[in-house]
Design a protein around this motif. Structure first.
Motif, PDB file in Angstrom:
ATOM      1  N   UNK A  69       0.833  -1.204   0.000  1.00 56.68           N
ATOM      2  CA  UNK A  69       0.000   0.000   0.000  1.00 56.68           C
ATOM      3  C   UNK A  69       0.868   1.256   0.000  1.00 56.68           C
ATOM      4  N   UNK A  70       2.081   1.132  -0.551  1.00 63.98           N
ATOM      5  CA  UNK A  70       2.924   2.308  -0.717  1.00 63.98           C
ATOM      6  C   UNK A  70       2.320   3.231  -1.779  1.00 63.98           C
ATOM      7  N   UNK A  71       2.595   4.515  -1.670  1.00 63.67           N
ATOM      8  CA  UNK A  71       2.037   5.473  -2.626  1.00 63.67           C
ATOM      9  C   UNK A  71       3.081   6.010  -3.595  1.00 63.67           C
ATOM     10  N   UNK A  72       4.366   5.726  -3.361  1.00 70.49           N
ATOM     11  CA  UNK A  72       5.401   6.200  -4.278  1.00 70.49           C
ATOM     12  C   UNK A  72       5.446   5.295  -5.498  1.00 70.49           C
ATOM     13  N   UNK A  73       5.211   5.835  -6.700  1.00 75.18           N
ATOM     14  CA  UNK A  73       5.174   4.993  -7.899  1.00 75.18           C
ATOM     15  C   UNK A  73       6.481   4.272  -8.161  1.00 75.18           C
ATOM     16  N   UNK A  74       6.358   3.041  -8.690  1.00 74.59           N
ATOM     17  CA  UNK A  74       7.501   2.270  -9.134  1.00 74.59           C
ATOM     18  C   UNK A  74       7.839   2.668 -10.571  1.00 74.59           C
ATOM     19  N   UNK A  75       8.847   2.005 -11.137  1.00 73.84           N
ATOM     20  CA  UNK A  75       9.151   2.180 -12.548  1.00 73.84           C
ATOM     21  C   UNK A  75       8.332   1.203 -13.373  1.00 73.84           C
ATOM     22  N   UNK A  76       7.856   1.603 -14.549  1.00 72.75           N
ATOM     23  CA  UNK A  76       7.937   2.937 -15.157  1.00 72.75           C
ATOM     24  C   UNK A  76       6.902   3.883 -14.566  1.00 72.75           C
ATOM     25  N   UNK A  77       7.155   5.186 -14.684  1.00 73.58           N
ATOM     26  CA  UNK A  77       6.195   6.168 -14.181  1.00 73.58           C
ATOM     27  C   UNK A  77       6.327   7.474 -14.939  1.00 73.58           C
ATOM     28  N   UNK A  78       5.365   8.323 -14.708  1.00 73.24           N
ATOM     29  CA  UNK A  78       5.348   9.663 -15.296  1.00 73.24           C
ATOM     30  C   UNK A  78       5.469  10.705 -14.196  1.00 73.24           C
ATOM     31  N   UNK A  79       6.192  11.768 -14.485  1.00 76.87           N
ATOM     32  CA  UNK A  79       6.180  12.964 -13.645  1.00 76.87           C
ATOM     33  C   UNK A  79       5.677  14.109 -14.516  1.00 76.87           C
ATOM     34  N   UNK A  80       4.553  14.680 -14.123  1.00 76.48           N
ATOM     35  CA  UNK A  80       3.893  15.700 -14.934  1.00 76.48           C
ATOM     36  C   UNK A  80       3.726  16.983 -14.136  1.00 76.48           C
ATOM     37  N   UNK A  81       4.049  18.093 -14.765  1.00 77.27           N
ATOM     38  CA  UNK A  81       3.787  19.405 -14.186  1.00 77.27           C
ATOM     39  C   UNK A  81       3.063  20.229 -15.236  1.00 77.27           C
ATOM     40  N   UNK A  82       1.900  20.723 -14.870  1.00 72.20           N
ATOM     41  CA  UNK A  82       1.065  21.458 -15.815  1.00 72.20           C
ATOM     42  C   UNK A  82       0.743  22.835 -15.232  1.00 72.20           C
ATOM     43  N   UNK A  83       1.135  23.885 -15.939  1.00 76.34           N
ATOM     44  CA  UNK A  83       0.826  25.262 -15.548  1.00 76.34           C
ATOM     45  C   UNK A  83      -0.225  25.816 -16.497  1.00 76.34           C
ATOM     46  N   UNK A  84      -1.261  26.457 -15.941  1.00 72.97           N
ATOM     47  CA  UNK A  84      -2.300  27.080 -16.761  1.00 72.97           C
ATOM     48  C   UNK A  84      -2.506  28.510 -16.273  1.00 72.97           C
ATOM     49  N   UNK A  85      -2.222  29.463 -17.148  1.00 72.59           N
ATOM     50  CA  UNK A  85      -2.494  30.874 -16.884  1.00 72.59           C
ATOM     51  C   UNK A  85      -3.645  31.293 -17.796  1.00 72.59           C
ATOM     52  N   UNK A  86      -4.609  32.018 -17.248  1.00 76.23           N
ATOM     53  CA  UNK A  86      -5.721  32.477 -18.081  1.00 76.23           C
ATOM     54  C   UNK A  86      -6.143  33.887 -17.689  1.00 76.23           C
ATOM     55  N   UNK A  87      -6.576  34.614 -18.689  1.00 70.17           N
ATOM     56  CA  UNK A  87      -7.093  35.971 -18.505  1.00 70.17           C
ATOM     57  C   UNK A  87      -8.414  36.069 -19.242  1.00 70.17           C
TER      58      UNK A  87
END
Length: 755
Positions: free
Chosen positions: A327-345
């Protein structure tokens, strides 16, 4: 020149400084008693308030012109009307008691009307409603909407499917701007957390008229939470626990508004272990996610603007086989690391009887994928693997080195997208409401990793549109036309493609009787080929095949017919939706019988295709037991090529039956309880390289309500999904290729406390 400027100032300045006020009272039409805490909202101005203990309200700083007013309260029919400002009248609004749920304004269509007034049929659900049904993620929650499913890779990855179309054929909008996050990959999920999202709207069918390329199959429109009403503030904290994944989602937010300025902040975090089935946990379906949203708004008499920002950072495991049971939460290999920035006006300038909307957006998607050292040494899987699983997924034989990550990601892509959307709402001319606009996008994709899934490229879009809503006594007509150009430039101008398309739409809505309404819509849509389809030339290890793109691919172009009938009275609601969708130049992968490096070769080719089906729904709230609700819906879709071969990733037919009760007691407000049975049929209509799936029944139940704690509301929900712990495989699960079941029994406990 000076005289021209003087004339412009004389015309514009009176509009910019005109201000008006509306005052009124809201009362019960049957008892004439005032209704307290009724919502009074002007959608074009995004300005609202609530009635006081006498049912009175007041709104100030309203520009001159015609504006819709929406008044709603639980247990009453939603009231909608248009008021011309300036006005000296003090208004009195009466609401009719009703067991029918309150209507909301539809934001994803151009004229912002209630669904009952809309020419297009749009499905709308609040996020709160999706949460009460036990949804683990936003992608999971949208599958409860008729006609909407999700292609999943475990619980952490899901992408919307609208009537059998997905990936780049379904466009996602959030914060009023298009979401771009390498959505061509089937293991590339939404990357959006449901915290800070108020509701979901789904347009089923081609929406290129409104949104351009990639809206060929439909639109998933995510409405962010509203700012607080003027001179009000609110703070809240919420949390949900999920027994199956031993996971949690937490969120805390604060928002406040003065007369002109308004702010909001919301932070959230989620952690989930591998999901459990009746017999085992599915290794590496674990994921973690952090999300932060902020907004700043300003509103004066004739100008309003808001700035929003969202950062979402997640780490998601890519499941392959049954292995480590923890029940560990740290992903094993293979995995994705995603960072998504959204700026809106999002800004609007109001003139006398017209307005100018300016929406700007910038998204920055940073995608990293990590794999084990021996990734390239693995044997190919059976050649009869599902076509829906044959996408970009990393495969390996064991997890012996699963705790070792390479110093650098094997795949690293950065996608940067700037969007603009400018629309002018012309003055109303008799029966006509008209909007003209221009939309566009500038996008760059850059590779930084060892592998190159798609090349460095620049994409530029521009589209010009016009649409009109015509009001007759018993008929509403909406029509429009649009021209688009997309230019894709590869590898510093070494190769480029241009795609052009004209599209149009026309729709009709009429009331056949007092209780029966009908809609008929015909629309065309298009999709330009994506970079993977145009340029692939290499081994996709997750699919164990060598994929070859085709730089000469043409636009996908479709035309869809939609018919909708609705019957509604005080106790019964019934709807029937039907559609037929013909797609020219449908793009898909096909083997050519050869091999490269012991991998079968698949080519991107095109053929015409068709999809057809629809939804049927029934809702009964009998007299006099208005607290009892019986709901049932059926959905079906069939997809074929012109040669009669079936298309992949077509969801199985299903029926949803729900028994729901609503009640209030001395200590519990807005109480509810439900039992739901979802019956999914066998899916035997599969593509050449796709396996069939069996039918199954899933039982869910839940209850909840609101209690007062320290004189503030505490909302409590408890729900359970797959209560019989059924072992089953959804046809759109990419894990069915490995014979891995979907999630077993899950109990969700949710708390939401407002201050």
């Amino acid at each position: 020149m000076k005289s021209i400027l003087s004339v412009i100032l004389l015309l514009v300045l009176p509009a910019l400084y005109a201000q008006n006020t509306i005052k009124g009272q809201v009362f019960d039409a049957s008892t004439s008693q005032p209704i307290i805490y009724a919502s009074v909202y002007l959608p074009e101005l995004e300005k609202g308030t609530t009635t006081n203990e006498n049912g009175d309200f007041s709104l100030e700083n309203i520009p001159t012109g015609d504006y819709k007013i929406i008044i709603s309260s639980m247990g009453y029919e939603t009231y909608s009307s248009t008021i011309t400002f300036p006005t000296e009248k003090t208004f009195s609004f009466s609401l009719t008691p009703s067991a029918i749920e309150m209507e909301e304004v539809i934001i994803s269509t151009p004229f912002h009307k209630l669904q009952s007034e809309n020419v297009m049929k749009v499905e709308r659900k609040s996020i709160q409603e999706l949460k009460t049904k036990g949804a683990v993620t936003l992608s999971d929650g949208i599958t409860t909407i008729a006609g909407v499913e999700s292609v999943t890779t475990g619980t952490g990855i899901g992408k919307p499917v609208i009537r059998g179309l997905s990936s780049n054929r379904v466009l996602v909008y959030t914060q009023g701007v298009r979401l771009e996050n390498q959505q061509f990959g089937s293991e590339h999920g939404l990357g959006i957390n449901d915290a800070g999202i108020e509701s979901v709207e789904v347009i089923k069918g081609p929406s290129s008229l409104l949104y351009g390329s990639d809206a060929l199959g439909g639109v998933l429109y995510l409405n962010p939470e509203r700012f607080a009403n003027s001179n009000e503030s609110q703070a809240n904290i919420s949390g949900r626990y999920f027994s199956n994944t031993q996971g949690f989602n937490t969120s805390a937010g604060y928002k406040a508004s003065g007369e002109k300025f308004k702010v909001l902040f919301r932070g959230s975090m989620a952690e989930h272990a591998d999901y459990d089935t009746k017999d085992y946990r599915i290794t590496n379906t674990r994921f973690t996610e952090k999300d932060f949203k902020a907004g700043l708004g300003f509103q004066d008499t004739n100008f309003k603007t808001e700035l929003r920002y969202n950062i979402n950072a997640s780490k998601i495991g890519i499941p392959e086989e049954i292995g480590d049971q923890s029940t560990n939460v740290t992903p094993l290999l293979p995995n994705q690391e995603l960072t998504n920035h959204i700026f809106s006006s999002k800004s609007t300038v109001f003139f006398n009887n017209s307005s100018l909307d300016i929406n700007l957006g910038y998204t920055y998607n940073d995608r990293k994928e990590f794999e084990d050292e021996h990734h390239h040494e693995h044997d190919a899987h059976d050649d009869h693997a599902d076509e829906d699983h044959h996408e970009d997924e990393d495969e390996h034989d064991s997890h012996e080195e699963e705790n070792h990550e390479e110093e650098h990601p094997s795949l690293h892509m950065k996608l940067k997208t700037f969007n603009y959307d400018v629309k002018y709402n012309l003055p109303k001319m008799g029966r006509f409401e008209t909007i003209v606009g221009i939309q566009g996008m500038h996008q760059t994709n850059t590779n930084y990793g060892e592998e190159e899934l798609i090349p460095n490229a620049t994409t530029n879009d521009i589209g010009i549109l016009a649409t009109t809503h015509i009001h007759f006594t018993n008929l509403d007509v909406q029509l429009g036309a649009r021209y688009d150009n997309r230019k894709i430039t590869l590898d510093y101008n070494t190769l480029n493609r241009n795609f052009n398309s004209f599209n149009g739409a026309i729709g009709f809505k009429t009331n056949l009787t007092k209780s029966i309404s009908a809609r008929l819509n015909v629309a065309s849509g298009f999709r330009a080929p994506n970079l993977a389809e145009l340029t692939s030339n290499g081994i996709h290890h997750g699919s164990n095949r060598y994929e070859i793109g085709n730089i000469n691919l043409d636009n996908e172009q479709n035309i869809q017919l939609d018919v909708n009938l609705e019957y509604k009275n005080k106790h019964v609601e019934l709807f029937v939706n039907g559609f037929y969708n013909h797609i020219n130049n449908y793009i898909f992968l096909s083997p050519d019988g050869t091999e490269i490096e012991e991998n079968p070769v698949y080519n991107y080719i095109q053929d015409n295709a068709k999809l057809y089906g629809g939804e049927i729904g029934f809702h009964l709230h009998p007299h006099p037991v208005h607290w009892l609700h019986l709901e049932s819906s059926f959905e079906t879709v069939t997809g074929k090529q012109d040669n009669s071969n079936y298309l992949p990733l077509i969801p199985a037919n299903s029926i949803n039956n729900t028994l729901r009760v609503e009640y209030n007691t001395n200590w519990l407000n807005n109480g509810f309880a439900f039992v739901r049975l979802k019956s999914t049929f066998q899916q035997n209509n599969v593509s050449t390289f796709e396996t069939k799936t069996n039918g199954y029944n899933l039982l869910s139940a839940g209850f909840g309500g609101m209690v007062k704690v320290f004189n503030n509301p505490l909302e409590i929900t408890i729900s359970g999904t797959n209560l019989t712990n059924k072992s089953y495989v959804n046809h759109l699960s990419r894990l069915k290729y490995d014979g891995l079941n979907n999630m077993g029994r899950n109990i969700t406990i949710g708390l939401h406390y407002s201050i």
